[in-house]
Design a protein around this motif. Structure first.
Motif, PDB file in Angstrom:
ATOM      1  N   VAL A   1     -27.802  11.316  27.617  1.00  0.00           N
ATOM      2  CA  VAL A   1     -26.696  12.117  28.166  1.00  0.00           C
ATOM      3  C   VAL A   1     -25.551  11.139  28.420  1.00  0.00           C
ATOM      4  O   VAL A   1     -25.703  10.200  29.210  1.00  0.00           O
ATOM      5  N   PRO A   2     -24.409  11.326  27.761  1.00  0.00           N
ATOM      6  CA  PRO A   2     -23.325  10.347  27.893  1.00  0.00           C
ATOM      7  C   PRO A   2     -22.941  10.034  29.339  1.00  0.00           C
ATOM      8  O   PRO A   2     -22.730   8.878  29.697  1.00  0.00           O
ATOM      9  N   ASP A   3     -22.893  11.080  30.179  1.00  0.00           N
ATOM     10  CA  ASP A   3     -22.470  10.858  31.564  1.00  0.00           C
ATOM     11  C   ASP A   3     -23.466  10.024  32.361  1.00  0.00           C
ATOM     12  O   ASP A   3     -23.117   9.398  33.345  1.00  0.00           O
ATOM     13  N   ARG A   4     -24.718  10.091  31.955  1.00  0.00           N
ATOM     14  CA  ARG A   4     -25.754   9.396  32.738  1.00  0.00           C
ATOM     15  C   ARG A   4     -26.207   8.103  32.074  1.00  0.00           C
ATOM     16  O   ARG A   4     -27.261   7.578  32.361  1.00  0.00           O
ATOM     17  N   ARG A   5     -25.437   7.627  31.124  1.00  0.00           N
ATOM     18  CA  ARG A   5     -25.854   6.423  30.415  1.00  0.00           C
ATOM     19  C   ARG A   5     -25.775   5.202  31.324  1.00  0.00           C
ATOM     20  O   ARG A   5     -24.996   5.181  32.273  1.00  0.00           O
ATOM     21  N   ARG A   6     -26.568   4.185  30.935  1.00  0.00           N
ATOM     22  CA  ARG A   6     -26.661   3.012  31.802  1.00  0.00           C
ATOM     23  C   ARG A   6     -25.691   1.916  31.361  1.00  0.00           C
ATOM     24  O   ARG A   6     -26.084   0.789  31.119  1.00  0.00           O
ATOM     25  N   SER A   7     -24.447   2.266  31.162  1.00  0.00           N
ATOM     26  CA  SER A   7     -23.439   1.294  30.753  1.00  0.00           C
ATOM     27  C   SER A   7     -23.321   0.186  31.790  1.00  0.00           C
ATOM     28  O   SER A   7     -23.467   0.423  32.976  1.00  0.00           O
TER      29      SER A   7
ATOM     30  N   ASN B   1     -21.825  -1.337  19.938  1.00  0.00           N
ATOM     31  CA  ASN B   1     -22.271  -1.963  21.191  1.00  0.00           C
ATOM     32  C   ASN B   1     -23.249  -1.043  21.927  1.00  0.00           C
ATOM     33  O   ASN B   1     -23.031   0.171  22.007  1.00  0.00           O
ATOM     34  N   THR B   2     -24.279  -1.643  22.486  1.00  0.00           N
ATOM     35  CA  THR B   2     -25.318  -0.864  23.169  1.00  0.00           C
ATOM     36  C   THR B   2     -24.789  -0.259  24.468  1.00  0.00           C
ATOM     37  O   THR B   2     -24.134  -0.948  25.256  1.00  0.00           O
ATOM     38  N   VAL B   3     -25.124   1.030  24.654  1.00  0.00           N
ATOM     39  CA  VAL B   3     -24.730   1.694  25.901  1.00  0.00           C
ATOM     40  C   VAL B   3     -25.933   2.288  26.637  1.00  0.00           C
ATOM     41  O   VAL B   3     -25.829   2.645  27.810  1.00  0.00           O
ATOM     42  N   ASP B   4     -27.073   2.388  25.945  1.00  0.00           N
ATOM     43  CA  ASP B   4     -28.237   2.956  26.632  1.00  0.00           C
ATOM     44  C   ASP B   4     -29.515   2.672  25.834  1.00  0.00           C
ATOM     45  O   ASP B   4     -29.455   2.287  24.663  1.00  0.00           O
TER      46      ASP B   4
END
Lengths: 112, 240
Positions: free
Chosen positions: B158-164, B146-149
Motif C-alpha cells: 500500500v503506497p501510503d503505508r510503505r516503509r520509506s 530505488n527500493t521503497v518497501d
C-alpha cells in the motif's frame, strides 16, 4: 526432368560446404552470414536456410556458438568453426574441386 | 504496441508455429535453439525496416524470403549417406552382417537402457543460455529503481503505508538495454536471472495511483517449504 527440383536439391546439398567455408573466414553472427550469402546470387540462399544448418553443424561438432554483448541491445550469438570442422571442410573442398573438375571435363568432351 | 506491430507479431508467431509443427516429425536436440534463432532473425528484419515500409505486403515478403516452414525440418535432418559398401557384397554376407548388427544393437540398447535407468543420464540443460535465447524486450524496465518497501506478496503493498526511509538490504538497481543490470543479474521481460544460484525470479511493473512500481521477487529469501519468495518494491528514479 523437373529442373526446378534439381536446382533446389543441389542448392540445399551445397549449404553445408557454403556455411563451413563462410565460418572458416572468421567468427560471425547468423544474421550477418545470411545477409552476406544473399549477395552471392548463384547460391540463391533463403534467409531461414542457414539456421538449421548451423544447428546441425554444432551437433556434429563442426561449429560452435558463443554469446557476446550486443551493441545497445540483447546479447548476440556468434559462430566459429571447430578444428574438426576445418579438417572436414578441407576434405569437402577437395571433393568439391574434383566434382567441378569432373563436370567441366565432361562438358568440354575431354574425358579420355 | 501499435497495430502494425501487433499484426507483425501475429504473422511472425504463425510462421514460427508452422515451423514448430514441421519440426515435431524429427528428433533433434537443437529444435528450441533453432526457433529462437529464427525469431531473433525476424525481429532484426522488422527493426531494420523504416516504419513507413512496415506494410502487410512487405512483412509478408520478409516471411517468404525466409523460405517455407517445411524446409527447416528437412535441412536439420542428417543428410542421407547414400549407397553403402555393404550393398555391393553377396546376399549371404549381407544376411550375416545384418544378423550380427541386430545382436549388437539389442546388447547396446539393453546396456544403455540400464545405464540410463540406474544413472539417470540426461543432457545437461544450460539455464543461462535458455534465458538469453528467450529474451523479450521491455522498454518500461530500463532505468534506475530505488527500493521503497519489502512485502510478502505484491498485493500487500500500500503506497501510503510503505516503509520509506527504512534501511533496506537491497537498496537500488539499474536496468540496462543489453539485458544487464547494475547487479550481476540479467533481465528479460517479466524475468530476472540470478547466475549465482542459476534460478529465474519474476518481476512485475504496476501502476498504482499514477505511480509506477516495480515488484521484484527476492529469491535469496525464498521459503524452502512453500517455495514462495517475498518481493522488494521499487520506485523509478526520474532521469535528471
Amino acid at each position: 526432368m523437373d529442373l526446378q527440383n534439381w536446382q533446389t536439391q543441389l542448392r540445399k546439398g551445397l549449404l553445408d560446404i557454403v556455411v563451413l567455408n563462410f565460418l572458416a573466414r572468421g567468427r560471425c553472427h547468423g544474421y550477418e552470414m545470411v545477409q552476406e550469402l544473399k549477395k552471392c546470387r548463384g547460391l540463391s540462399v533463403r534467409e531461414g536456410n542457414i539456421y538449421p544448418i548451423l544447428a546441425r553443424l554444432q551437433t556434429d561438432g563442426l561449429a560452435e556458438a558463443g554469446i557476446e554483448p550486443g551493441p545497445g541491445g540483447p546479447p548476440r550469438k556468434y559462430y566459429t568453426i571447430t578444428e574438426r570442422g576445418k579438417q572436414i571442410l578441407a576434405e569437402m573442398n577437395r571433393h568439391w574441386d574434383m566434382i567441378v573438375a569432373g563436370v567441366n571435363q565432361v562438358r568440354k568432351g575431354d574425358n579420355s | 504496441m501499435n497495430d502494425t506491430e501487433k499484426r507483425w507479431r501475429q504473422m511472425r508467431d504463425e510462421y514460427l508455429q508452422q515451423i514448430e509443427a514441421e519440426l515435431t516429425s524429427i528428433q533433434h536436440p537443437r529444435k528450441k535453439e533453432l526457433l529462437a534463432d529464427i525469431r531473433e532473425h525476424l525481429e532484426r528484419r522488422y527493426e531494420e525496416l523504416d516504419p513507413s515500409q512496415r506494410t502487410d505486403s512487405r512483412l509478408q515478403e520478409i516471411l517468404e524470403e525466409m523460405g517455407p516452414a517445411e524446409e527447416y525440418a528437412e535441412l536439420l535432418k542428417q543428410p542421407s549417406s547414400g549407397k553403402t559398401e555393404l550393398e555391393t557384397v553377396s546376399p549371404a554376407f549381407r544376411f550375416l552382417n545384418h544378423f550380427l548388427t541386430g545382436v549388437f544393437v539389442i546388447v547396446l540398447v539393453s546396456v544403455v537402457g540400464y545405464k540410463l535407468h540406474t544413472a539417470d543420464i540426461k543432457p545437461q540443460p544450460d539455464p543461462l543460455q535458455d534465458f538469453i535465447l528467450s529474451y523479450q524486450p521491455d522498454p518500461q524496465i530500463i532505468g534506475r529503481w530505488n527500493t521503497v518497501d519489502f512485502v510478502e506478496t505484491p498485493e500487500q503493498f500500500v503506497p501510503d503505508r510503505r516503509r520509506s526511509g527504512q534501511e533496506f538490504f537491497f537498496k537500488e538497481i539499474e536496468f540496462y538495454k543489453d539485458m544487464k543490470t547494475s547487479r550481476a543479474w540479467l533481465w528479460s521481460k517479466g524475468k530476472l536471472y540470478f547466475p549465482d544460484i542459476k534460478k529465474e525470479g519474476e518481476y512485475r511493473i504496476r501502476m498504482i495511483d499514477g505511480q509506477e512500481y516495480l515488484f521484484l521477487e527476492w529469491l535469496p529469501d525464498q521459503n524452502p517449504q512453500t517455495g514462495r519468495s517475498p518481493y522488494y518494491v521499487l520506485e523509478k528514479e526520474n532521469p535528471k
